[in-house]
Design an enzyme around this catalytic site. Structure first.
Site, PDB file in Angstrom:
ATOM      1  N   HIS A  46       0.816  -1.209   0.000  1.00 44.27           N
ATOM      2  CA  HIS A  46       0.000   0.000   0.000  1.00 44.27           C
ATOM      3  C   HIS A  46       0.853   1.263   0.000  1.00 44.27           C
ATOM      4  CE1 HIS A  46      -4.417  -0.891   0.993  1.00 44.27           C
ATOM      5  NE2 HIS A  46      -3.877  -2.017   0.554  1.00 44.27           N
ATOM      6  N   GLU A  57      -6.100  -0.985  -6.278  1.00 46.87           N
ATOM      7  CA  GLU A  57      -7.144  -0.133  -5.705  1.00 46.87           C
ATOM      8  C   GLU A  57      -6.814   1.328  -5.988  1.00 46.87           C
ATOM      9  OE1 GLU A  57      -5.322  -1.911  -3.143  1.00 46.87           O
ATOM     10  OE2 GLU A  57      -6.593  -3.681  -2.901  1.00 46.87           O
TER      11      GLU A  57
END
Length: 321
Positions: free
Chosen positions: A38, A107
């Site tokens: 992330h 994402e």
């Protein structure tokens, strides 16, 4: 025999802590370790987002036997697929063959940061398909030039390539993605215990591949403390793939989950000290046909206590299933 893994959750712990947890997870008997990748945490209360690949390089040196894996890296925007090919080849060498490259279409939360917008899902899937082709080509160690719809590679070669290559797993969510990726990947990644998904994958790919799932848990001797921690840090989880892949910021996830109650979280994430309750959640994945299940212990606070007190007896309970 099923394998049980430990999740290095980069959104909730700093890099030094993650390496220490990786060492301890190997010591207590986890079969493999997966790392999220992330740029941003889901919620600001999680508070971390170290670079996964740098951390995994340290983990490869700090451990000796446990498998390690990205769960998952998006090789289409924040990273060019040629860079992912190089990083994964190097990590496979450093880990002496213990690495699996887990890939997905990403994402918005992590990929929008480069300022190139967020494509529609059909485009993201096509980009991932092309990226996997490039990674596979570069892992041969040959000189590659590629002119595709989404990527260009100009006279590139990976000079340090592991002798046995890099196993590749891909995140899928239904028949269309299985049809697209089944022939390109060695293993399946999925985040819901859907038996039909596993059977469709096996029909396309054969039953010998690994099916790798993941389940969040919130172990704590105090059940209410476990529920409160899960609500504070993991209430975004219930949004599902359609929501979680498209929201761009932690503020967006906070707004989307503002009406989620602690009881709602406790209904979807096993919370508290009851190892049998946690095992029941894991059993859903085993019954669906998953061969590998990684546990996510929610929150940095209490992570060491989970590894020291609960992990070994939990693994014994799971293996008894």
């Amino acid at each position: 025999m099923a394998r049980f893994g430990y999740t290095l959750m980069t959104e909730q712990s700093g890099p030094k802590e993650l390496v220490r947890y990786a060492q301890r997870a190997e010591e207590v008997g986890f079969d493999f370790e997966v790392s999220s990748d992330h740029f941003t945490p889901w919620l600001t209360t999680q508070g971390h987002a170290p670079h996964a690949w740098t951390m995994l390089g340290a983990v490869a040196q700090a451990t000796s036997s446990v498998e390690i894996m990205t769960y998952v890296t998006c090789p289409t925007m924040r990273y060019h697929p040629a860079v992912v090919a190089q990083m994964s080849a190097t990590l496979q060498i450093l880990s002496e063959g213990r690495f699996i490259l887990g890939l997905g279409s990403g994402e918005n939360l992590n990929e929008h940061v480069i300022g190139e917008g967020w494509p529609a899902v059909q485009v993201r899937q096509a980009m991932l398909q092309e990226a996997i082709h490039i990674i596979r080509e570069l892992h041969t160690g040959e000189l590659i030039t590629w002119e595709g719809q989404y990527f260009r590679v100009d006279s590139a070669r990976i000079w340090d390539v592991p002798d046995d290559g890099v196993p590749l797993a891909v995140a899928v969510s239904g028949d269309s993605s299985i049809e697209r990726f089944g022939d390109l990947a060695d293993h399946l990644i999925a985040v819901e215990p859907q038996p039909d998904l596993i059977s469709s994958w096996d029909e396309t790919h054969g039953a010998g591949s690994r099916k790798i799932g993941q389940i969040p848990i919130s172990w704590d001797p105090d059940e209410q403390a476990a529920i409160d921690r899960a609500h504070d840090q993991f209430r975004w989880f219930g949004g599902g793939w359609a929501v979680n892949s498209d929201l761009p910021t932690p503020a967006g996830f906070a707004a989307a989950s503002q009406f989620v109650r602690p009881d709602d979280v406790a209904g979807s994430i096993p919370c508290g000290p009851d190892l049998d309750k946690i095992a029941a959640g894991v059993k859903e994945y085993l019954d669906a046909g998953f061969t590998d299940i990684a546990l996510v212990q929610v929150g940095d606070e209490g992570q060491s206590r989970f590894l020291d007190e609960a992990a070994a007896p939990l693994l014994a309970t799971l293996r008894a299933l």
